[in-house]
Design an enzyme around this catalytic site. Structure first.
Site, short mmCIF file in Angstrom:
data_model
loop_
_atom_site.label_atom_id
_atom_site.label_comp_id
_atom_site.label_asym_id
_atom_site.label_seq_id
_atom_site.Cartn_x
_atom_site.Cartn_y
_atom_site.Cartn_z
N ARG A 171 0.82 -1.22 0.00
CA ARG A 171 0.00 0.00 0.00
C ARG A 171 0.85 1.27 0.00
NH1 ARG A 171 -2.24 -3.54 -1.08
NH2 ARG A 171 -4.16 -4.45 -0.29
N SER A 242 -10.71 -0.17 3.39
CA SER A 242 -9.85 -0.31 4.58
C SER A 242 -9.37 1.07 5.04
CB SER A 242 -8.63 -1.16 4.26
OG SER A 242 -9.03 -2.40 3.76
N GLU A 337 -4.71 4.38 5.95
CA GLU A 337 -4.41 4.06 4.55
C GLU A 337 -4.80 5.18 3.57
OE1 GLU A 337 -5.21 -0.07 3.10
OE2 GLU A 337 -6.21 0.99 1.48
C1 LIG Z 1 -15.33 -0.11 -0.88
C2 LIG Z 1 -13.87 0.13 -1.14
C3 LIG Z 1 -13.01 -0.95 -1.29
C4 LIG Z 1 -11.65 -0.76 -1.53
N1 LIG Z 1 -10.86 -1.84 -1.68
C5 LIG Z 1 -9.54 -1.69 -1.94
C6 LIG Z 1 -8.70 -2.83 -2.12
O1 LIG Z 1 -9.14 -3.97 -2.08
N2 LIG Z 1 -7.38 -2.62 -2.34
C7 LIG Z 1 -6.86 -1.35 -2.42
O2 LIG Z 1 -5.64 -1.24 -2.63
N3 LIG Z 1 -7.63 -0.26 -2.28
C8 LIG Z 1 -8.95 -0.39 -2.04
N4 LIG Z 1 -9.75 0.71 -1.87
C9 LIG Z 1 -9.15 2.06 -1.95
C10 LIG Z 1 -9.29 2.74 -3.35
O3 LIG Z 1 -10.27 2.10 -4.10
C11 LIG Z 1 -7.96 2.74 -4.12
O4 LIG Z 1 -6.96 3.36 -3.37
C12 LIG Z 1 -8.10 3.45 -5.48
O5 LIG Z 1 -6.92 3.28 -6.23
C13 LIG Z 1 -8.39 4.95 -5.34
O6 LIG Z 1 -8.75 5.42 -6.61
P1 LIG Z 1 -9.46 6.83 -6.79
O7 LIG Z 1 -9.52 7.12 -8.24
O8 LIG Z 1 -10.75 6.86 -6.06
O9 LIG Z 1 -8.40 7.80 -6.08
P2 LIG Z 1 -8.67 9.10 -5.15
O10 LIG Z 1 -9.30 8.66 -3.88
O11 LIG Z 1 -9.41 10.11 -5.98
O12 LIG Z 1 -7.21 9.56 -4.87
C14 LIG Z 1 -6.39 8.83 -3.99
C15 LIG Z 1 -4.99 9.50 -3.95
O13 LIG Z 1 -4.38 9.38 -5.23
C16 LIG Z 1 -4.06 10.67 -5.76
N5 LIG Z 1 -4.34 10.61 -7.19
C17 LIG Z 1 -5.50 10.22 -7.78
N6 LIG Z 1 -5.36 10.25 -9.12
C18 LIG Z 1 -4.10 10.67 -9.37
C19 LIG Z 1 -3.35 10.92 -10.56
N7 LIG Z 1 -3.87 10.72 -11.78
N8 LIG Z 1 -2.08 11.35 -10.42
C20 LIG Z 1 -1.50 11.55 -9.21
N9 LIG Z 1 -2.17 11.35 -8.06
C21 LIG Z 1 -3.45 10.91 -8.15
C22 LIG Z 1 -4.97 11.64 -5.02
O14 LIG Z 1 -4.41 12.94 -5.00
C23 LIG Z 1 -5.05 10.99 -3.66
O15 LIG Z 1 -3.91 11.34 -2.89
C24 LIG Z 1 -11.13 0.55 -1.62
C25 LIG Z 1 -12.00 1.66 -1.49
C26 LIG Z 1 -13.36 1.44 -1.25
C27 LIG Z 1 -14.28 2.62 -1.13
#
Ligand SMILES: Cc1cc2nc3c(=O)[nH]c(=O)nc-3n(C[C@H](O)[C@H](O)[C@H](O)COP(=O)(O)OP(=O)(O)OC[C@H]3O[C@@H](n4cnc5c(N)ncnc54)[C@H](O)[C@@H]3O)c2cc1C
Length: 345
Positions: A171, A242, A337
């Site tokens: 992570r 998480s 996380e």
């Molecule tokens: C129900 C649920 C289940 C989940 N299960 C998992 C799992 O099994 N495993 C896991 O690893 N994660 C999990 N996650 C966490 C999440 O889905 C991941 O971390 C995902 O990659 C976040 O994507 P996002 O587009 O929503 O990012 P955001 O939440 O919009 O951004 C997250 C971070 O990334 C940065 N960011 C986003 N896009 C970019 C970009 N293009 N360039 C630079 N920085 C950027 C943002 O500034 C922020 O700091 C879960 C979340 C939920 C709600």
């Protein structure tokens, strides 16, 4: 990379409730959505001219907005998937940062390109996947990752990172460490297999498959089934999955804890380390299903904090109570996380 030419508009004082899966009611001073690299460069120029901090976001599924966001929030909406089929057994798939992660997994599987099945149904966009090296059911992004392209905010240069440059870990990556806030990821290149192969060894997955069909399609279906049963849908109960990382401690520390708590689960890691499920620690402290004001801990999954129309301050207060109690009872530090913005406490 497909370029969708829509108008680039800068908005001010925008509510971010719909842009984060915790539905936290923070506001952004400035907000824009970028559908092309040209828009992205315009947004970066605007931020430079107005001395604004840049906050790129995908679907907000790993964000905790503790307060209003001072700066320019950029919704990354670059689209396109390109397959370079030059080898007999493997392909390189280039995916733009604004593609939905799960749709990418599904689309690759439908085309007979394997390797992403265990990562099905992880919310969010492709560009955020490397930030915390997303992982689930025994597979991490780093297992299929070849390279990424990003814009360096300070210079505006388009730069490439290979897997080593990304410093992927559990992570974590360089983008959560030394490269924090310095790059905007615009696309990833993944190496997938044309030969059906699946990772079905992860215990919960193995149990769900019951040893019968271990094809990539069966793994995909099983992962989706388990996740739908186990995790609350953010559209119904706002959450970020998480909330804490699973702590990794030394085997010696684990053995000391096991002497006191013989039922404590643990998973061996390389280098004399052991991973302890944070959910078990939180549950032992009596938090599973507990509500604190307008926020709480999910009743089926103690690692998931949920929002019942509260705000970021309330949510972080609950997270701190959990961290304190786990530290007092087990001597273990729980690390948050998701990325926290605007926390001044
Ligand atoms: C129900 C649920 C289940 C989940 N299960 C998992 C799992 O099994 N495993 C896991 O690893 N994660 C999990 N996650 C966490 C999440 O889905 C991941 O971390 C995902 O990659 C976040 O994507 P996002 O587009 O929503 O990012 P955001 O939440 O919009 O951004 C997250 C971070 O990334 C940065 N960011 C986003 N896009 C970019 C970009 N293009 N360039 C630079 N920085 C950027 C943002 O500034 C922020 O700091 C879960 C979340 C939920 C709600």
């Amino acid at each position: 990379m497909t370029v969708l030419s829509t108008e680039f508009t800068m908005q001010r004082d925008i509510c971010l409730k719909k842009h984060n899966t915790l539905a936290l009611p923070a506001r952004a001073d400035y907000f824009c959505r970028v559908d092309s690299l040209d828009h992205l460069y315009q947004a970066i120029d605007y931020a430079k001219q107005h001395q604004l901090k840049l906050i790129p976001i995908g679907e907000g599924s790993n964000l905790v907005l503790a307060d209003d966001v001072r700066g320019l929030v950029i919704d990354i909406n670059l689209k396109g998937i390109d397959i370079q089929d030059s080898r007999v057994d493997r392909v390189q798939v280039t995916v733009a940062a604004g593609e939905n992660w799960h749709h990418t997994v599904e689309s690759c599987l439908r085309q007979g390109l394997y390797g992403l099945e265990n990562l099905a149904l992880i919310p969010g966009k492709v560009g955020a996947a490397p930030i915390q090296n997303i992982g689930a059911y025994g597979v991490e992004l780093s297992d299929v990752f070849t390279s990424l392209s990003a814009i360096e905010v300070a210079t505006g240069n388009l730069v490439q990172f290979n897997a080593q440059d990304c410093q992927f870990a559990y992570r974590s990556s360089i983008f959560k460490q030394g490269g924090l806030d310095q790059y905007i990821i615009v696309g990833l290149c993944l190496e997938l297999s044309k030969i059906p192969m699946a990772h079905a060894e992860y215990p919960a997955l193995k149990a769900a498959l019951k040893g019968s069909d271990t094809s990539p399609e069966a793994v995909f279906e099983a992962v989706c089934r388990i996740r739908r049963e186990k995790l609350p849908d953010p559209a119904e109960i706002p959450n970020v999955g998480s909330f804490f990382k699973n702590p990794v401690i030394t085997v010696a520390a684990r053995d000391q804890l096991l002497a006191k708590y013989p039922s404590m689960p643990s998973y061996p890691q390389s280098g004399g380390l052991s991973k302890i499920p944070a959910a078990w620690l939180i549950e032992q402290c009596g938090y599973k299903g507990r509500r604190q004001g307008n926020v709480g801990v999910h009743d089926k999954q103690a690692l998931v904090l949920v929002n019942f129309q509260g705000d970021g301050t309330e949510l972080l207060a609950l997270a701190r109570n959990i961290q304190t109690d786990v530290k007092v009872k087990f001597g273990i530090d729980l690390v948050v996380e998701p990325r926290i913005y605007g926390d001044t406490a």
